[in-house]
Design a protein around this motif. Structure first.
Motif, PDB file in Angstrom:
ATOM      1  N   GLY A   1     -22.963  -9.507  12.169  1.00  0.00           N
ATOM      2  CA  GLY A   1     -24.276  -9.689  11.554  1.00  0.00           C
ATOM      3  C   GLY A   1     -24.539  -8.774  10.371  1.00  0.00           C
ATOM      4  N   GLY A   2     -23.551  -7.949   9.971  1.00  0.00           N
ATOM      5  CA  GLY A   2     -23.768  -7.029   8.867  1.00  0.00           C
ATOM      6  C   GLY A   2     -23.163  -7.521   7.551  1.00  0.00           C
ATOM      7  N   GLU A   3     -23.175  -6.674   6.529  1.00  0.00           N
ATOM      8  CA  GLU A   3     -22.667  -6.997   5.206  1.00  0.00           C
ATOM      9  C   GLU A   3     -21.180  -6.609   5.108  1.00  0.00           C
ATOM     10  OE1 GLU A   3     -24.285  -8.550   2.838  1.00  0.00           O
ATOM     11  OE2 GLU A   3     -26.138  -8.675   4.023  1.00  0.00           O
ATOM     12  N   TRP A   4     -20.520  -7.290   4.200  1.00  0.00           N
ATOM     13  CA  TRP A   4     -19.098  -7.001   3.979  1.00  0.00           C
ATOM     14  C   TRP A   4     -18.938  -5.666   3.245  1.00  0.00           C
ATOM     15  CZ3 TRP A   4     -15.193  -9.418   6.265  1.00  0.00           C
ATOM     16  CH2 TRP A   4     -15.360 -10.731   6.707  1.00  0.00           C
ATOM     17  N   VAL A   5     -17.937  -4.904   3.706  1.00  0.00           N
ATOM     18  CA  VAL A   5     -17.571  -3.640   3.054  1.00  0.00           C
ATOM     19  C   VAL A   5     -16.103  -3.762   2.638  1.00  0.00           C
ATOM     20  CG1 VAL A   5     -17.370  -1.138   3.327  1.00  0.00           C
ATOM     21  CG2 VAL A   5     -19.211  -2.380   4.502  1.00  0.00           C
ATOM     22  N   GLU A   6     -15.801  -3.259   1.440  1.00  0.00           N
ATOM     23  CA  GLU A   6     -14.431  -3.379   0.912  1.00  0.00           C
ATOM     24  C   GLU A   6     -13.806  -2.006   0.709  1.00  0.00           C
ATOM     25  OE1 GLU A   6     -14.396  -5.704  -2.627  1.00  0.00           O
ATOM     26  OE2 GLU A   6     -14.838  -7.586  -1.584  1.00  0.00           O
ATOM     27  N   GLU A   7     -12.502  -1.922   0.989  1.00  0.00           N
ATOM     28  CA  GLU A   7     -11.710  -0.720   0.704  1.00  0.00           C
ATOM     29  C   GLU A   7     -10.434  -1.148  -0.019  1.00  0.00           C
ATOM     30  OE1 GLU A   7     -10.873   1.841   3.949  1.00  0.00           O
ATOM     31  OE2 GLU A   7     -12.974   1.958   4.629  1.00  0.00           O
ATOM     32  N   ALA A   8     -10.060  -0.430  -1.089  1.00  0.00           N
ATOM     33  CA  ALA A   8      -8.871  -0.740  -1.884  1.00  0.00           C
ATOM     34  C   ALA A   8      -7.665   0.001  -1.329  1.00  0.00           C
ATOM     35  CB  ALA A   8      -9.091  -0.356  -3.335  1.00  0.00           C
ATOM     36  N   VAL A   9      -6.534  -0.669  -1.363  1.00  0.00           N
ATOM     37  CA  VAL A   9      -5.267  -0.100  -0.892  1.00  0.00           C
ATOM     38  C   VAL A   9      -4.245  -0.217  -2.016  1.00  0.00           C
ATOM     39  CG1 VAL A   9      -3.451  -0.225   0.852  1.00  0.00           C
ATOM     40  CG2 VAL A   9      -5.822  -0.776   1.470  1.00  0.00           C
ATOM     41  N   GLU A  10      -3.440   0.820  -2.181  1.00  0.00           N
ATOM     42  CA  GLU A  10      -2.457   0.856  -3.257  1.00  0.00           C
ATOM     43  C   GLU A  10      -1.351  -0.198  -3.042  1.00  0.00           C
ATOM     44  OE1 GLU A  10      -2.473   2.686  -6.044  1.00  0.00           O
ATOM     45  OE2 GLU A  10      -4.484   3.327  -5.418  1.00  0.00           O
ATOM     46  N   PRO A  11      -0.716  -0.678  -4.129  1.00  0.00           N
ATOM     47  CA  PRO A  11       0.386  -1.640  -3.985  1.00  0.00           C
ATOM     48  C   PRO A  11       1.570  -0.983  -3.277  1.00  0.00           C
ATOM     49  CG  PRO A  11       0.271  -0.854  -6.237  1.00  0.00           C
ATOM     50  CD  PRO A  11      -0.966  -0.341  -5.539  1.00  0.00           C
ATOM     51  N   GLY A  12       2.320  -1.774  -2.569  1.00  0.00           N
ATOM     52  CA  GLY A  12       3.453  -1.249  -1.819  1.00  0.00           C
ATOM     53  C   GLY A  12       3.118  -0.899  -0.391  1.00  0.00           C
ATOM     54  N   GLU A  13       1.831  -0.761  -0.086  1.00  0.00           N
ATOM     55  CA  GLU A  13       1.420  -0.465   1.281  1.00  0.00           C
ATOM     56  C   GLU A  13       1.349  -1.756   2.091  1.00  0.00           C
ATOM     57  OE1 GLU A  13       0.989   2.504   2.510  1.00  0.00           O
ATOM     58  OE2 GLU A  13       1.297   3.569   0.623  1.00  0.00           O
ATOM     59  N   ALA A  14       1.582  -1.627   3.364  1.00  0.00           N
ATOM     60  CA  ALA A  14       1.510  -2.789   4.257  1.00  0.00           C
ATOM     61  C   ALA A  14       0.718  -2.466   5.515  1.00  0.00           C
ATOM     62  CB  ALA A  14       2.898  -3.264   4.640  1.00  0.00           C
ATOM     63  N   SER A  15      -0.028  -1.342   5.508  1.00  0.00           N
ATOM     64  CA  SER A  15      -0.866  -0.975   6.652  1.00  0.00           C
ATOM     65  C   SER A  15      -2.019  -0.111   6.166  1.00  0.00           C
ATOM     66  CB  SER A  15      -0.059  -0.232   7.729  1.00  0.00           C
ATOM     67  OG  SER A  15       0.463   0.976   7.203  1.00  0.00           O
ATOM     68  N   HIS A  16      -3.069  -0.030   7.007  1.00  0.00           N
ATOM     69  CA  HIS A  16      -4.243   0.765   6.638  1.00  0.00           C
ATOM     70  C   HIS A  16      -5.050   1.053   7.893  1.00  0.00           C
ATOM     71  CE1 HIS A  16      -7.290   2.383   4.000  1.00  0.00           C
ATOM     72  NE2 HIS A  16      -8.224   1.622   4.589  1.00  0.00           N
ATOM     73  N   VAL A  17      -5.803   2.175   7.853  1.00  0.00           N
ATOM     74  CA  VAL A  17      -6.644   2.575   8.978  1.00  0.00           C
ATOM     75  C   VAL A  17      -8.097   2.606   8.522  1.00  0.00           C
ATOM     76  CG1 VAL A  17      -7.163   4.351  10.686  1.00  0.00           C
ATOM     77  CG2 VAL A  17      -4.789   3.962   9.981  1.00  0.00           C
TER      78      VAL A  17
END
Length: 302
Positions: A225-241
């Motif tokens: 029910g909330g708004e979308w939040v975006e985080e950028a990840v560098e190229p070459g990465e294939a995972s994120h926390v």
């Protein structure tokens, strides 16, 4: 005596007459022989005259035939000359088909229009055809009056070699264009590795780059029910926390790749929940607040 003389005279007369008659016969015979000789000579002369006339006629006929043959050959040669001249004058000049446009490598964005030129010369006018990857059928294409090939909307399937063929009775020519369609990256495949009370560990796999190197990824998430939040990840990465999340809460997650063309479509939405519930989440939140305040005071006092 008189009788004897008379007899002798008579005998002599007879002898003379006989001699004269013989002479006359001889002369007649000689005359006849001469006449026959003359007749023979006349016949021979006539024969020679006839032979001479025949030869003259033969020579005249041969001359006439020779003249006629020469005239016929001359007329035939003249007719052939005029026919050749007429043929030379009636046939237009012939120039082999040639393509003035130079083939090259072309890069086009998916969804944009594309026009490949094919300017040709030749006499008679060359016949122009196009092929794509060796096939005559080119879907959703148009051949313009100047023989150019036009594609109103380029799809990813339009990549490959395009060949313009031109030919006429005097020769043939072809030019080749190598078309590369670039587009935004396809949607990655997103997976949740595991989650804690305040974090979610993500990984993804990308099927391609759209023809241009990937320049980064965008992680999108939101609470129920909330708004979308975006985080950028560098190229070459294939995972994120994802960190500092609310415990015991449901999150909706997406990932999208971007390249020099633009940002691609996002992956399918993955739903997951952070660990914890009820009083445990309140305790964790209080602990987090006190930890933050302690670190803040420590830094400000020092």
């Amino acid at each position: 005596m008189y009788v004897f003389l008379l007899s002798f005279s008579f005998c002599l007369s007879l002898s003379v007459l006989s001699s004269l008659f013989s002479l006359s016969l001889l002369l007649s015979h000689l005359s006849l022989s001469l006449s026959l000789s003359s007749l023979s000579l006349s016949s021979l002369s006539l024969s020679l005259s006839s032979l001479s006339l025949s030869l003259s006629l033969s020579l005249s006929l041969s001359l006439s035939l020779s003249l006629s043959l020469s005239l016929s050959l001359s007329l035939a040669h003249t007719t052939s000359t005029f026919s050749s001249l007429s043929l030379s004058l009636s046939l237009p000049p012939s120039v082999a088909a040639r393509i003035k446009s130079f083939g090259q490598e072309v890069e086009v964005k998916a969804g944009a229009p594309l026009t490949l030129p094919c300017s040709v010369v030749g006499i008679p006018a060359p016949l122009v055809t196009w092929t794509h990857l060796g096939r005559d059928a080119i879907p959703k294409s148009q051949k313009l009056p100047d023989h150019s090939l036009h594609l109103p909307v380029v799809a990813s399937e339009a990549s490959g070699n395009y060949t313009c063929h031109a030919h006429n009775p005097s020769g043939r020519d072809e030019a080749r264009w190598s078309v590369r369609v670039v587009e935004t990256p396809p949607p990655p495949t997103l997976r949740v590795q595991y989650s804690t009370e305040t974090t979610i560990h993500l990984s993804w796999h990308t099927a391609g780059d759209g023809g241009k190197p990937i320049t980064g990824y965008i992680i999108r998430y939101r609470l129920e029910g909330g708004e979308w939040v975006e985080e950028a990840v560098e190229p070459g990465e294939a995972s994120h926390v994802l960190q500092k999340l609310r415990c015991g809460s449901t999150y909706h997650l997406q990932v999208a790749a971007r390249n020099l063309v633009g940002r691609g479509k996002a992956s399918r939405t993955v739903n997951t929940r952070t660990r914890g519930a009820g009083k445990w989440c309140v305790c964790v939140c209080v602990w987090c607040v006190f930890t933050y305040l302690y670190i803040y005071r420590t830094e400000t006092s020092s």
